[in-house]
Design an enzyme around this catalytic site. Structure first.
Site, short mmCIF file in Angstrom:
data_model
loop_
_atom_site.label_atom_id
_atom_site.label_comp_id
_atom_site.label_asym_id
_atom_site.label_seq_id
_atom_site.Cartn_x
_atom_site.Cartn_y
_atom_site.Cartn_z
N CYS A 239 0.82 -1.22 0.00
CA CYS A 239 0.00 0.00 0.00
C CYS A 239 0.85 1.27 0.00
O CYS A 239 1.90 1.32 0.63
CB CYS A 239 -0.89 0.04 1.24
SG CYS A 239 -1.88 -1.43 1.46
N ARG B 71 4.87 0.71 -5.91
CA ARG B 71 4.82 -0.18 -4.76
C ARG B 71 3.87 -1.36 -5.01
O ARG B 71 3.91 -2.34 -4.27
CB ARG B 71 4.35 0.59 -3.51
CG ARG B 71 5.32 1.68 -3.09
CD ARG B 71 4.72 2.55 -2.01
NE ARG B 71 4.58 1.85 -0.74
CZ ARG B 71 5.52 1.81 0.20
NH1 ARG B 71 6.66 2.42 0.03
NH2 ARG B 71 5.31 1.16 1.33
N TRP C 6 -2.98 -2.67 -1.63
CA TRP C 6 -2.58 -4.00 -2.06
C TRP C 6 -3.28 -4.96 -1.10
O TRP C 6 -2.99 -4.99 0.10
CB TRP C 6 -1.06 -4.15 -1.98
CG TRP C 6 -0.53 -5.41 -2.59
CD1 TRP C 6 -0.30 -5.65 -3.91
CD2 TRP C 6 -0.14 -6.60 -1.90
NE1 TRP C 6 0.21 -6.91 -4.08
CE2 TRP C 6 0.32 -7.52 -2.87
CE3 TRP C 6 -0.13 -6.98 -0.56
CZ2 TRP C 6 0.77 -8.78 -2.53
CZ3 TRP C 6 0.33 -8.24 -0.22
CH2 TRP C 6 0.76 -9.13 -1.21
N ASN D 205 -1.92 1.13 5.94
CA ASN D 205 -1.00 0.16 5.34
C ASN D 205 -0.56 -0.79 6.45
O ASN D 205 -0.17 -0.34 7.53
CB ASN D 205 0.22 0.89 4.75
CG ASN D 205 1.31 -0.08 4.30
OD1 ASN D 205 1.02 -1.23 3.98
ND2 ASN D 205 2.54 0.39 4.28
N GLY D 206 -0.62 -2.10 6.20
CA GLY D 206 -0.19 -3.06 7.21
C GLY D 206 -1.30 -4.05 7.51
O GLY D 206 -2.25 -4.18 6.73
N GLU E 185 17.60 -16.55 -9.80
CA GLU E 185 17.18 -15.16 -10.02
C GLU E 185 16.61 -14.99 -11.44
O GLU E 185 15.61 -14.29 -11.64
CB GLU E 185 18.38 -14.23 -9.79
CG GLU E 185 18.16 -12.76 -10.11
CD GLU E 185 17.08 -12.08 -9.30
OE1 GLU E 185 16.56 -12.68 -8.34
OE2 GLU E 185 16.71 -10.94 -9.66
N LYS F 229 12.81 -13.70 -12.28
CA LYS F 229 12.51 -12.58 -13.18
C LYS F 229 11.47 -12.99 -14.22
O LYS F 229 10.53 -12.26 -14.49
CB LYS F 229 13.78 -12.09 -13.90
CG LYS F 229 14.76 -11.34 -13.03
CD LYS F 229 14.41 -9.90 -12.81
CE LYS F 229 13.97 -9.53 -11.45
NZ LYS F 229 14.44 -9.92 -10.23
N GLU G 267 7.96 -13.51 -12.55
CA GLU G 267 7.24 -12.31 -12.11
C GLU G 267 6.87 -11.40 -13.28
O GLU G 267 5.85 -10.73 -13.23
CB GLU G 267 7.98 -11.56 -11.00
CG GLU G 267 9.32 -10.98 -11.33
CD GLU G 267 9.97 -10.30 -10.11
OE1 GLU G 267 11.20 -10.17 -10.12
OE2 GLU G 267 9.27 -9.89 -9.17
N HIS H 103 18.01 -35.48 -11.09
CA HIS H 103 17.30 -36.03 -9.93
C HIS H 103 15.80 -35.72 -9.99
O HIS H 103 15.10 -35.88 -8.99
CB HIS H 103 17.92 -35.50 -8.64
CG HIS H 103 19.35 -35.91 -8.46
ND1 HIS H 103 19.72 -37.21 -8.18
CD2 HIS H 103 20.49 -35.20 -8.59
CE1 HIS H 103 21.04 -37.29 -8.10
NE2 HIS H 103 21.54 -36.08 -8.36
N LYS I 290 6.08 -3.80 -4.69
CA LYS I 290 7.51 -3.52 -4.61
C LYS I 290 8.04 -3.76 -3.21
O LYS I 290 9.11 -4.29 -3.02
CB LYS I 290 7.77 -2.07 -5.04
CG LYS I 290 9.23 -1.64 -5.01
CD LYS I 290 10.00 -2.32 -6.11
CE LYS I 290 11.46 -1.96 -6.13
NZ LYS I 290 12.25 -2.89 -6.94
C1 AGP Z 1 12.35 -9.03 -6.96
O1 AGP Z 1 12.28 -8.80 -8.33
C2 AGP Z 1 11.10 -8.92 -6.23
N1 AGP Z 1 10.43 -7.72 -6.45
C3 AGP Z 1 11.13 -9.38 -4.78
O2 AGP Z 1 11.52 -10.72 -4.78
C4 AGP Z 1 12.01 -8.60 -3.75
O3 AGP Z 1 13.36 -8.80 -4.02
C5 AGP Z 1 11.65 -9.08 -2.33
O4 AGP Z 1 10.31 -8.78 -2.07
C6 AGP Z 1 12.53 -8.47 -1.27
O5 AGP Z 1 12.41 -7.09 -1.21
P1 AGP Z 1 13.45 -6.22 -0.38
O6 AGP Z 1 14.79 -6.40 -1.00
O7 AGP Z 1 12.93 -4.81 -0.49
O8 AGP Z 1 13.44 -6.73 1.03
#
Ligand code: AGP
Length: 616
Positions: A2, A27, A76, A102-103, A485, A489, A492, A508, A611
């Site tokens: 949020c 965000r 969110w 937010n929270g 990683e 990518k 997501e 395996h 984010k």
């Molecule tokens: C990465 O592309 C993502 N957006 C996500 O995995 C992110 O790295 C994760 O939420 C951790 O966020 P932070 O580094 O702000 O703690």
């Protein structure tokens, strides 16, 4: 997660709040709303979906225009599906109090039951709405909105940033925070409250960081802060060192492309001034002595998502340079398994935002167990660095795209610096040995730029496979976390089923996923490193080729053995084995972003993602 904006001042609040919400879009959100207050009372508008829906709804309203006090929210969803009803603001029964949140309010079930037993009809499925009704009740017992907010906050459990407005106080916004971010902006005769400074950066760079369990009131007369008991408190003033243009796309279609292109600079900035030449690495804030570092007998890295992958790479470097055991753990799992920690454990918390709730809770658990905590973060003044014993800030600049790119590379740099710092302080490496590695690190920004200049074949490959339904990523040694990683990518951004594996694990189980044409992206170790690793990856490529895979290899320049086996090879400059992820991650980022573009998807704001994940 949020986004929150509050404003009092001479400008039209709906404009200022709307612009702030747009700047907080990165965000992640699924609905948005505003509440404006003037002498006549509180008016609200809220809509599910993108901000454009809210803007359209506001344009139909004749009663939302010239108010000078307002709050706005991008939601969110946690409690309650994303729809108009559950969007914020929420309004109390008499319509005179509006709040945004937010929270997560963990005791909301009890609070909701209490309100319902008293005859209150709740209009949404959210935990947040309770706060509007509780504030109304507290206001009925006397005092002003800030008094009511303090009394309500003392009843809430969980994490919250709250902003509230009240029809009887048309020049005032009251905010509160616990375990969730809130920052104030100060300009001439106008004040802002927001989840982060991006919301008000075009109006002021003068900011005040709010502490834990504080209530803040902004009005044209100024800004007042207290704790939850009403005792005066102070925020920490700071000047924001980036401007609004840094948050623009700079000619790119998406922020992510801009951020990928910024990586050479981000890495160089993160290295700048960190190495004294004597083998000592400068941390930004250290509340630990050299002796504390010498006493460390174990390192545990906690992080989530991309930051976790940076931690996995760090394990290889820190163990190799320090001969010190390093564990890497998903922050969300850490405290629930009762980890073995004591004062000689160093916990390294990696978080771009510095606000990820899972990581914050892992930090708190580590501190309760008396472990030392070192934070690696990109956000100065955020909660995780504030609560850590030592901090090393990455200098990636603001990262707007939800998918992390430049933050990842700078996290890797920070991890290398921490590994070298430990090796120096603990006397495991001589200063000239540290200097030799730092020299290699200093050469990486140019090499990353070289990688970026050769990405057209990767773009072409991605553009040619928008219909692929899955992809596998494999690697060995530091190539393994990079493979994970790369898969993250793709998942997501392109909404494709993608998995990253240690190449040796393929046989395996995962190899059964391979069909004719399945793309397998292979991160190939340098043939100049441990040759056994290179040879094994050649075998792994043969295994998947034999089952029909289309192999895209990411290999070191001059690695002719690989190009003879792979369908496509992307060559990268030569770099020491442990530093290779700084280069090998880049084609993965480009591949995923291009594939998402080819599929017509929103590269910056993928569905369902936020984010900054400020709930557990
Ligand atoms: C990465 O592309 C993502 N957006 C996500 O995995 C992110 O790295 C994760 O939420 C951790 O966020 P932070 O580094 O702000 O703690």
């Amino acid at each position: 997660m949020c986004g929150i904006v509050g404003y009092v001042g001479p400008q039209a609040a709906v404009e200022v709040v709307g612009e702030g919400l747009r700047r907080l879009e990165y965000r992640g959100y699924d609905s948005a709303g505003v509440a404006l207050v003037a002498k006549g009372g509180v008016v609200t508008e809220k809509r599910a979906g993108k901000l454009a829906n809210l803007t359209e709804a506001i344009s139909q309203r004749s009663d939302i225009n010239d108010q000078h006090t307002g709050i706005g929210h991008t939601r969110w969803a946690t409690h309650g599906v994303p729809n108009d009803r559950n969007a914020h603001p929420h309004v109390s029964s008499n319509g005179r109090v509006a709040i945004i949140h937010n929270g997560i309010i963990e005791n909301f079930t009890r609070l909701r039951a209490e309100l319902e037993a008293d005859g209150v009809e709740l209009a949404s499925d959210t935990d947040s709405e309770c706060v509007a009704h509780l504030l109304e009740r507290q206001l009925d017992t006397g005092g002003d909105l800030a008094d009511a907010m303090r009394r309500v906050c003392n009843r809430l459990q969980g994490a919250f940033t709250l902003l509230a407005v009240h029809a009887d106080a048309p020049d005032t916004v009251v905010g509160a925070r616990r375990n969730s971010p809130l920052v104030a902006g100060v300009a001439d005769g106008e004040y802002f409250l927001a989840s982060d400074v991006a919301a008000f950066i075009s109006h002021t760079r003068s900011a005040v960081e709010l502490g834990q369990d504080q209530v803040v009131t902004i009005s044209p007369d100024g800004l007042a802060i207290t704790d939850f008991d009403g005792n005066p408190a102070a925020g920490k003033h700071f000047e924001v060192d980036w401007d609004a243009s840094a948050a623009e796309k700079d000619g790119h279609d998406f922020f992510m492309f801009k951020e990928i292109a910024e990586q050479p600079k981000a890495v160089a900035d993160t290295l700048r001034g960190r190495f004294a030449g004597t083998g000592e690495i400068s941390l930004d804030e250290i509340r630990m002595s050299d002796q504390d570092f010498r006493d460390i007998d174990k390192v545990i890295i906690v992080a989530c998502g991309t930051s976790y992958h940076a931690g996995m790479v760090a394990k290889y470097a820190i163990e190799h340079w320090n001969r010190l055991a390093v564990e890497v753990e998903l922050a969300s799992e850490f405290r629930y398994r009762d980890p073995i920690l004591d004062r000689s454990t160093l916990v390294i918390a990696i978080s771009q935002s510095g606000e990820t709730m899972d990581t914050l809770m892992a930090v708190r658990h580590a501190k309760e167990q008396k472990a030392r905590v070192l934070a690696i973060s990109n956000t100065v003044g955020s909660t995780i660095p504030r609560e850590a014993d030592a901090v090393l800030y990455t200098r990636a600049g603001i990262e707007v795209a939800v998918a992390s790119t430049k933050a990842f590379l700078t996290q890797l740099v920070a991890c290398y610096l921490v590994g070298l710092h430990l090796a120096g302080v603990r006397g495991i490496k001589f200063a000239d040995e540290v200097a030799a590695i730092v020299t290699e690190l200093a050469a990486t920004p140019d090499k990353i730029a070289t990688v970026l200049s050769g990405m057209q074949p990767v773009r072409d490959l991605a553009a040619a496979m928008p219909n692929a339904d899955r992809a596998l990523f494999v690697g060995r040694h530091v190539g393994y976390p990079v493979a994970m990683e790369g898969a993250l990518k793709l998942k997501e951004l392109a909404y494709m089923h993608a998995e990253g594996f240690a190449a040796g694990e393929l046989k395996h189980g995962p190899i059964s996923l391979i069909e004719d044409g399945t793309p397998v992206i292979v991160v190939v170790p340098s043939p100049r490193g441990r040759s056994v690793l290179h040879d094994k990856v050649v075998s792994n490529i043969q295994e998947v080729k034999a089952r029909g895979a289309t192999v895209i290899a990411i290999a070191e320049s001059g690695d002719d053995i690989i190009s003879a086996h792979a369908d496509h090879t992307v060559f990268l400059p030569v770099v020491p084995t442990l530093l290779a992820p700084l280069l090998t991650a880049v084609p993965m980022q480009v591949f995923a972003a291009e594939l998402a573009t080819a599929k017509g998807l929103d590269v910056d704001q993928p569905r369902n993602l936020a984010k900054s994940v400020t709930v557990e």
